[in-house]
Design an enzyme around this catalytic site. Structure first.
Site, PDB file in Angstrom:
ATOM      1  N   ASN A 113     -10.402  17.302  28.638  1.00 14.29           N
ATOM      2  CA  ASN A 113     -11.135  16.817  27.464  1.00 14.29           C
ATOM      3  C   ASN A 113     -12.469  16.139  27.758  1.00 14.29           C
ATOM      4  O   ASN A 113     -13.483  16.480  27.163  1.00 14.29           O
ATOM      5  CB  ASN A 113     -10.237  15.874  26.669  1.00 14.29           C
ATOM      6  CG  ASN A 113      -9.288  16.659  25.807  1.00 14.29           C
ATOM      7  OD1 ASN A 113      -9.724  17.418  24.962  1.00 14.29           O
ATOM      8  ND2 ASN A 113      -7.998  16.529  26.059  1.00 14.29           N
ATOM      9  N   THR A 115     -14.224  16.303  30.425  1.00 12.36           N
ATOM     10  CA  THR A 115     -15.071  17.317  31.072  1.00 12.36           C
ATOM     11  C   THR A 115     -15.768  18.186  30.027  1.00 12.36           C
ATOM     12  O   THR A 115     -16.944  18.535  30.169  1.00 12.36           O
ATOM     13  CB  THR A 115     -14.197  18.216  31.983  1.00 12.36           C
ATOM     14  OG1 THR A 115     -13.571  17.372  32.944  1.00 12.36           O
ATOM     15  CG2 THR A 115     -15.007  19.286  32.665  1.00 12.36           C
ATOM     16  N   ILE A 136      -2.753  19.304  32.823  1.00 11.38           N
ATOM     17  CA  ILE A 136      -1.285  19.313  32.721  1.00 11.38           C
ATOM     18  C   ILE A 136      -0.858  18.792  31.349  1.00 11.38           C
ATOM     19  O   ILE A 136       0.301  18.889  30.986  1.00 11.38           O
ATOM     20  CB  ILE A 136      -0.631  18.472  33.839  1.00 11.38           C
ATOM     21  CG1 ILE A 136      -0.987  16.979  33.709  1.00 11.38           C
ATOM     22  CG2 ILE A 136      -0.976  18.994  35.212  1.00 11.38           C
ATOM     23  CD1 ILE A 136      -0.055  16.070  34.491  1.00 11.38           C
ATOM     24  N   ASP A 137      -1.800  18.205  30.588  1.00 17.01           N
ATOM     25  CA  ASP A 137      -1.444  17.612  29.291  1.00 17.01           C
ATOM     26  C   ASP A 137      -1.399  18.633  28.152  1.00 17.01           C
ATOM     27  O   ASP A 137      -0.862  18.341  27.084  1.00 17.01           O
ATOM     28  CB  ASP A 137      -2.460  16.516  28.923  1.00 17.01           C
ATOM     29  CG  ASP A 137      -2.431  15.354  29.901  1.00 17.01           C
ATOM     30  OD1 ASP A 137      -1.365  15.113  30.493  1.00 17.01           O
ATOM     31  OD2 ASP A 137      -3.469  14.695  30.064  1.00 17.01           O
ATOM     32  N   GLU A 232       4.118   8.442  29.128  1.00 18.65           N
ATOM     33  CA  GLU A 232       3.531   7.169  29.565  1.00 18.65           C
ATOM     34  C   GLU A 232       2.749   6.487  28.433  1.00 18.65           C
ATOM     35  O   GLU A 232       2.530   5.287  28.456  1.00 18.65           O
ATOM     36  CB  GLU A 232       2.659   7.342  30.818  1.00 18.65           C
ATOM     37  CG  GLU A 232       1.563   8.361  30.663  1.00 18.65           C
ATOM     38  CD  GLU A 232       0.793   8.661  31.949  1.00 18.65           C
ATOM     39  OE1 GLU A 232       0.943   7.941  32.948  1.00 18.65           O
ATOM     40  OE2 GLU A 232       0.030   9.637  31.928  1.00 18.65           O
ATOM     41  N   ARG A 276      18.054   2.560  34.596  1.00 19.98           N
ATOM     42  CA  ARG A 276      17.150   2.838  35.721  1.00 19.98           C
ATOM     43  C   ARG A 276      15.936   3.604  35.177  1.00 19.98           C
ATOM     44  O   ARG A 276      16.064   4.395  34.234  1.00 19.98           O
ATOM     45  CB  ARG A 276      17.817   3.705  36.784  1.00 19.98           C
ATOM     46  CG  ARG A 276      18.940   3.008  37.538  1.00 19.98           C
ATOM     47  CD  ARG A 276      18.419   1.932  38.486  1.00 19.98           C
ATOM     48  NE  ARG A 276      19.473   1.383  39.305  1.00 19.98           N
ATOM     49  CZ  ARG A 276      20.281   0.385  38.954  1.00 19.98           C
ATOM     50  NH1 ARG A 276      20.149  -0.192  37.762  1.00 19.98           N
ATOM     51  NH2 ARG A 276      21.218  -0.047  39.777  1.00 19.98           N
TER      52      ARG A 276
END
Ligand code: F6P
Length: 358
Positions: A113, A115, A136-137, A232, A276
């Site tokens: 994006n 870029t 990768i998104d 994330e 975890r």
């Protein structure tokens, strides 16, 4: 003599070399010895500071399966492109100067994006530019698919698969944090492929009580473990109401290294279960491209060379309905392709019993 340059910018991915090979092979095929291909080193930094090298045809051999980028990359924020550097250098002028010095017929840019915003700026400044959608998104507007995405989905899915066996043995709740700050495509795909019970993505703010209810429901049904795939950039309903500035301030004060640890703590307190957190992190961008990416990278590379042959500049090569199409850079730059909470994919996932925390 035709003169072209390749530039890779932003976060890397598995299929950059495969894509550059596709472009180069097609250009050598068309122009034979009458072509020079330059590699601009380390992204826009190389274009600004005049770092490049003349590539030999053999450098594009044997790289179909090689992850990373043979010409290096860097992050050069678009918002700083119009700001002078620490020595007073006008970066946009410097990039144009390098382009002119090399007497390029076209600059071929591979990136995501940020870029694409700079690529569009260079195109508006009069440079001949053709781009290819890397990330990768999978969040680039104007293309169904970006190269790098499927390879990353495979790695994130493998991580969830590995967690499944240990989660089942120990009877724990596991959170796998998947890359994607702004969009959840990777988490959504890996979550479904890995059989996650709960998927949290930035586009669907979560309510921790819904997440806890989903875990309790599984526990009451006799399931000894639960798996969460969390992007994330996953965000709670409460935090989604904050302004960008307020959210940043809150996150800076947070005692947790990432959102998964915050969610983990809340689940632990509310369910009493053992939690975890696993973060595959940059492994998701590493290693060899998967077969699917090798195919689309080769196709996109050949299609970019085709645009160049036709002198059709100012376009990104995108994929729609499995056909490669040129998309005007002005349509791509500054837009994100996000997961729609109303999409059939989300509905189907919910139909499978996956909880999105909404
Ligand atoms: O844009 C690709 C990406 O891998 C995102 O998914 C991730 O949030 C980010 O890059 C990480 O960036 P960096 O490599 O600068 O840590």
């Amino acid at each position: 003599m035709k003169r072209f340059a390749l530039l890779t910018s932003g976060g890397d991915c598995q299929s950059l070399n495969a894509t550059m090979r596709g472009v180069a092979k097609s250009l050598y095929e068309e122009y034979g010895k009458d072509v020079e291909i330059y590699g601009i080193l380390e992204g826009y930094k190389g274009l600004i500071y005049g770092n490049y090298k003349l590539m030999k045809p053999k450098e594009f051999s044997g790289i179909l399966t090689e992850g990373g980028t043979i010409i290096g990359t860097s992050r050069q924020p678009f918002k700083l492109m119009r700001t002078l550097d620490e020595n007073g250098l006008d970066k946009v002028k410097a990039m144009k100067d390098t382009y002119k010095k090399l007497k390029l017929d076209c600059l071929v840019i591979l990136g995501g994006n940020g870029t694409h915003k700079t690529a569009n700026l260079l195109s508006q400044e009069g440079l001949n530019v053709v781009t290819l959608p890397k990330t990768i998104d999978n969040d680039i507007y104007g293309t169904d698919m970006t190269f790098g995405f499927q390879s990353a989905v495979n790695i994130a899915t493998d991580a969830i698969d590995c967690i499944h066996t240990t989660a089942a043995s120990h009877g724990r709740v596991f959170i796998v944090e998947v890359m994607g700050h702004k969009v959840g495509w990777l988490t959504l795909h890996a979550g479904i492929a890995g059989g996650a019970d709960i998927i949290l993505i930035p586009e669907i703010p979560y309510d921790i009580n819904s997440v806890v209810d989903a875990i309790n429901k599984r526990t009451n049904a006799g399931k000894r473990f639960s798996i969460l795939a969390v992007a994330e950039g996953a965000i709670s309903k409460e935090d989604a109401k904050l302004s960008k500035k307020e959210l940043k301030a809150k996150q800076e004060k947070s005692p947790f290294p990432s959102v998964s640890y915050k969610i983990g703590k809340e689940i632990e307190e509310k369910t009493g279960q053992e939690i975890r957190v696993t973060i595959p992190g940059h492994t998701q961008r590493g290693g060899s491209p998967c077969a699917y990416d090798r195919v689309i990278s080769s196709r996109l590379g050949a299609a970019a060379a085709e645009l160049i042959k036709k002198k059709q500049y100012g376009y990104m090569v995108g994929i729609r309905n499995n056909e490669i199409i040129p998309v005007p850079l002005a349509d791509v730059a500054g837009k994100l392709k996000m997961v729609s909470p109303e999409s059939s994919m989300i509905k189907e996932a919910k139909g499978l019993g996956i909880c999105f925390g909404d």
